[in-house]
Design a protein around this motif. Structure first.
Motif, PDB file in Angstrom:
ATOM      1  N   ASP A   8       0.884  -1.169   0.000  1.00 53.07           N
ATOM      2  CA  ASP A   8       0.000   0.000   0.000  1.00 53.07           C
ATOM      3  C   ASP A   8       0.922   1.219   0.000  1.00 53.07           C
ATOM      4  O   ASP A   8       2.141   1.045  -0.133  1.00 53.07           O
ATOM      5  CB  ASP A   8      -0.990  -0.065   1.187  1.00 53.07           C
ATOM      6  CG  ASP A   8      -0.327   0.069   2.549  1.00 53.07           C
ATOM      7  OD1 ASP A   8       0.830   0.522   2.605  1.00 53.07           O
ATOM      8  OD2 ASP A   8      -0.966  -0.275   3.562  1.00 53.07           O
ATOM      9  N   PRO A   9       0.420   2.442   0.136  1.00 51.32           N
ATOM     10  CA  PRO A   9       1.330   3.599   0.022  1.00 51.32           C
ATOM     11  C   PRO A   9       2.436   3.641   1.081  1.00 51.32           C
ATOM     12  O   PRO A   9       3.408   4.373   0.912  1.00 51.32           O
ATOM     13  CB  PRO A   9       0.390   4.806   0.174  1.00 51.32           C
ATOM     14  CG  PRO A   9      -0.965   4.303  -0.146  1.00 51.32           C
ATOM     15  CD  PRO A   9      -0.993   2.865   0.250  1.00 51.32           C
ATOM     16  N   ARG A  37       3.639   0.604   2.923  1.00 50.84           N
ATOM     17  CA  ARG A  37       4.238  -0.688   3.261  1.00 50.84           C
ATOM     18  C   ARG A  37       4.771  -1.383   2.009  1.00 50.84           C
ATOM     19  O   ARG A  37       4.260  -1.171   0.910  1.00 50.84           O
ATOM     20  CB  ARG A  37       3.212  -1.595   3.938  1.00 50.84           C
ATOM     21  CG  ARG A  37       2.639  -0.988   5.198  1.00 50.84           C
ATOM     22  CD  ARG A  37       1.720  -1.989   5.855  1.00 50.84           C
ATOM     23  NE  ARG A  37       1.116  -1.455   7.065  1.00 50.84           N
ATOM     24  CZ  ARG A  37      -0.071  -0.866   7.110  1.00 50.84           C
ATOM     25  NH1 ARG A  37      -0.801  -0.722   6.013  1.00 50.84           N
ATOM     26  NH2 ARG A  37      -0.553  -0.427   8.250  1.00 50.84           N
ATOM     27  N   TYR A  38       5.769  -2.228   2.244  1.00 53.83           N
ATOM     28  CA  TYR A  38       6.324  -2.948   1.098  1.00 53.83           C
ATOM     29  C   TYR A  38       6.944  -4.271   1.527  1.00 53.83           C
ATOM     30  O   TYR A  38       7.205  -4.492   2.714  1.00 53.83           O
ATOM     31  CB  TYR A  38       7.379  -2.106   0.370  1.00 53.83           C
ATOM     32  CG  TYR A  38       8.496  -1.603   1.247  1.00 53.83           C
ATOM     33  CD1 TYR A  38       8.480  -0.306   1.744  1.00 53.83           C
ATOM     34  CD2 TYR A  38       9.579  -2.426   1.584  1.00 53.83           C
ATOM     35  CE1 TYR A  38       9.505   0.171   2.551  1.00 53.83           C
ATOM     36  CE2 TYR A  38      10.606  -1.959   2.383  1.00 53.83           C
ATOM     37  CZ  TYR A  38      10.573  -0.663   2.866  1.00 53.83           C
ATOM     38  OH  TYR A  38      11.570  -0.198   3.665  1.00 53.83           O
ATOM     39  N   VAL A  96      -1.917  -3.342  -5.479  1.00 54.55           N
ATOM     40  CA  VAL A  96      -1.387  -2.389  -4.493  1.00 54.55           C
ATOM     41  C   VAL A  96      -2.564  -1.542  -4.016  1.00 54.55           C
ATOM     42  O   VAL A  96      -3.239  -0.892  -4.833  1.00 54.55           O
ATOM     43  CB  VAL A  96      -0.315  -1.483  -5.137  1.00 54.55           C
ATOM     44  CG1 VAL A  96       0.259  -0.532  -4.093  1.00 54.55           C
ATOM     45  CG2 VAL A  96       0.768  -2.324  -5.786  1.00 54.55           C
ATOM     46  N   ALA A  97      -2.830  -1.589  -2.703  1.00 54.00           N
ATOM     47  CA  ALA A  97      -3.961  -0.806  -2.179  1.00 54.00           C
ATOM     48  C   ALA A  97      -3.698   0.687  -2.376  1.00 54.00           C
ATOM     49  O   ALA A  97      -2.563   1.144  -2.161  1.00 54.00           O
ATOM     50  CB  ALA A  97      -4.142  -1.121  -0.696  1.00 54.00           C
ATOM     51  N   GLU A  98      -4.694   1.411  -2.782  1.00 53.11           N
ATOM     52  CA  GLU A  98      -4.507   2.852  -3.027  1.00 53.11           C
ATOM     53  C   GLU A  98      -4.335   3.632  -1.738  1.00 53.11           C
ATOM     54  O   GLU A  98      -3.604   4.601  -1.679  1.00 53.11           O
ATOM     55  CB  GLU A  98      -5.702   3.409  -3.806  1.00 53.11           C
ATOM     56  CG  GLU A  98      -5.457   3.295  -5.299  1.00 53.11           C
ATOM     57  CD  GLU A  98      -6.608   3.855  -6.092  1.00 53.11           C
ATOM     58  OE1 GLU A  98      -7.225   4.837  -5.631  1.00 53.11           O
ATOM     59  OE2 GLU A  98      -6.887   3.285  -7.162  1.00 53.11           O
ATOM     60  N   GLN A  99      -5.021   3.159  -0.670  1.00 52.95           N
ATOM     61  CA  GLN A  99      -4.922   3.819   0.634  1.00 52.95           C
ATOM     62  C   GLN A  99      -4.280   2.847   1.617  1.00 52.95           C
ATOM     63  O   GLN A  99      -4.274   1.642   1.401  1.00 52.95           O
ATOM     64  CB  GLN A  99      -6.330   4.197   1.146  1.00 52.95           C
ATOM     65  CG  GLN A  99      -7.133   5.069   0.195  1.00 52.95           C
ATOM     66  CD  GLN A  99      -6.454   6.401  -0.109  1.00 52.95           C
ATOM     67  OE1 GLN A  99      -5.690   6.922   0.707  1.00 52.95           O
ATOM     68  NE2 GLN A  99      -6.718   6.949  -1.288  1.00 52.95           N
ATOM     69  N   LYS A 100      -3.758   3.405   2.702  1.00 57.08           N
ATOM     70  CA  LYS A 100      -3.146   2.579   3.742  1.00 57.08           C
ATOM     71  C   LYS A 100      -4.158   1.538   4.237  1.00 57.08           C
ATOM     72  O   LYS A 100      -5.295   1.907   4.589  1.00 57.08           O
ATOM     73  CB  LYS A 100      -2.690   3.474   4.895  1.00 57.08           C
ATOM     74  CG  LYS A 100      -1.950   2.727   5.971  1.00 57.08           C
ATOM     75  CD  LYS A 100      -1.531   3.659   7.091  1.00 57.08           C
ATOM     76  CE  LYS A 100      -1.027   2.839   8.262  1.00 57.08           C
ATOM     77  NZ  LYS A 100      -0.934   3.616   9.476  1.00 57.08           N
ATOM     78  N   ILE A 101      -3.740   0.273   4.271  1.00 54.81           N
ATOM     79  CA  ILE A 101      -4.659  -0.783   4.710  1.00 54.81           C
ATOM     80  C   ILE A 101      -4.878  -0.650   6.222  1.00 54.81           C
ATOM     81  O   ILE A 101      -3.905  -0.523   6.978  1.00 54.81           O
ATOM     82  CB  ILE A 101      -4.093  -2.182   4.355  1.00 54.81           C
ATOM     83  CG1 ILE A 101      -3.895  -2.293   2.835  1.00 54.81           C
ATOM     84  CG2 ILE A 101      -4.978  -3.290   4.898  1.00 54.81           C
ATOM     85  CD1 ILE A 101      -3.124  -3.517   2.389  1.00 54.81           C
TER      86      ILE A 101
END
Ligand code: C5P
Length: 411
Positions: A203-204, A206-207, A285-290
């Protein structure tokens, strides 16, 4: 052209009247681009002051093995590791005897004992001392132990006698040092290197990534430049300073790395994939923080992954393709897995390294590897990543030269 750019030379000065010439030697080595650090024996300080050598070299002069202050700045082991070449000039009969005897009774002999790099000795002494049987026996012994002997030459000596034993003149010493470094084995070649980890976004914020520091890849890039190549380094996120004289392209993910590699592949002679590319990336990839699940009974979550492109295998499929070298970081069955990868990815060479051992591999300063090609292998025992890098580059240059020769059977 400067022949010694980026080269680190440890100059050992021992006690003899020729020690005054080592001051000029420091300057002349620096003129060729070398960084010079000086170790002096006690006797050398009777002939030339440490202050002179410090002012010329720009670094504190190292004098005593038990000097805690100096040891904390750069101890004997660090000094030995730091050097690309240790040059003892002038080398007295006494130093030569102590070196040959394997003694470590002062800083200079101790640094020599700890050194993995090449040692070169430039003797300087009275002609009778030089031709003395003991000295000659010591010289024969150290020559067979892989030490380079620079000089001595014949001529008028400080004592007024004429004969063999004069320190080789400064010009010749600088020339011999330059000849030792093979600055041209990759001259005219374009080398593309990947280094460091990749990051695969979840997500924005995390990786997914790994512990690769990029140190080995950066060291290989520097070694390739020193061998005369034009180098492009494609680097994942690291804490390292981009090396001088190397075009560095920063990327984040495996997809970015593949795109950068393909864009730079044209005219490339050698590709070295040192990067620890993440094998998988999130499918979406989530667009917002999960957010954490508000339902406290649910204590797990799933991230669906899909395979990343295999960058090195893609390079190996191109036509014409560069000499393609991969890395196999393994924690078990090292050479067996590496050989399987060599075949499967259709590589020209693979470097196997054991990342299970904390003293080597990811993030450490040292490495121990085996270089494997289709018809042979070379074991490189534990040494600094910089030394490993230059040995890898040397082997690549040899195999590349053999590959371009049609009569070659070594592949
Ligand atoms: O399959 P494995 O990751 O162990 O292979 C390691 C070699 O393959 C390294 O040279 C690495 O840079 C390269 N590699 C790649 N693309 C991937 C995975 C690995 O180029 N997706």
């Amino acid at each position: 052209m400067k022949h010694l750019t980026n080269k680190r030379i440890l100059l050992g000065v021992t006690g003899g009247i020729a020690a005054y010439k080592s001051a000029e030697l420091v300057r002349r080595l620096q003129d060729q681009g070398a960084s010079v650090r000086v170790v002096m024996t006690q006797a050398a300080t009777e002939f030339i002051t440490p202050l002179t050598m410090q002012a010329l070299s720009g670094y504190p002069v190292h004098l005593n093995i038990l000097d805690t202050e100096t040891e904390s700045v750069m101890g004997h082991i660090e000094l030995a590791r730091w050097a690309d070449l240790i040059l003892i000039a002038p080398a007295s009969a006494d130093f030569i005897a102590r070196y040959n005897g394997g003694l470590g009774n002062d800083l200079l002999t101790t640094v020599c004992l700890a050194a993995e790099c090449q040692i070169a000795i430039a003797p300087a002494m009275n002609q009778a001392m030089w031709s003395n049987n003991q000295t000659q026996a010591n010289i024969r012994a150290i020559e067979t132990s892989n030490v380079l002997l620079f000089g001595p030459e014949s001529g008028l000596q400080a004592c007024g006698e004429i004969g063999q034993g004069r320190l080789l003149d400064v010009d010749s010493l600088v020339q011999k040092v330059s000849q030792f470094f093979p600055s041209t084995i990759l001259a005219g070649k374009k080398v593309l290197i990947t280094a460091g980890p990749t990051r695969e976004a979840i997500d924005p914020v995390r990786y997914i990534s790994n512990h690769s520091s990029g140190k080995q890849g950066y060291a290989i890039a520097e070694a390739a430049v020193e061998a005369g190549a034009e180098v492009i380094l494609i680097s994942g996120p690291t804490n390292l300073t981009p090396p001088e004289r190397i075009q560095t392209i920063d990327i984040i993910s495996a997809d970015d790395m593949l795109a950068a590699v393909l864009a730079e592949l044209d005219g490339c002679d050698v590709f070295i994939g040192v990067a620890a590319v993440a094998d998988f990336k999130p499918v979406a990839v989530a667009e917002q923080k999960i957010k954490k699940n508000s339902d406290q009974t649910v204590q797990s979550m799933r991230i669906e992954l899909k395979e990343n492109p295999d960058i090195i295998a893609s390079v190996a499929k191109t036509q014409p393709r560069p000499f393609t070298v991969g890395f196999a970081a393994e924690t078990e069955n090292l050479t067996q897995y590496a050989k399987t990868k060599l075949k499967k990815k259709n590589l020209d060479m693979i470097i196997a390294n054991n990342v299970a051992d904390k003293a080597i591999g990811f993030n450490s300063e040292n490495n121990a590897t085996t270089i494997i090609w289709p018809t042979g292998e070379k074991v490189l025992p534990q040494m600094s990543k910089r030394n490993i890098a230059s040995k890898i580059i040397q082997t690549i240059a040899e195999k590349l030269a053999a590959k371009t020769s049609p009569s070659d059977t070594n592949r």
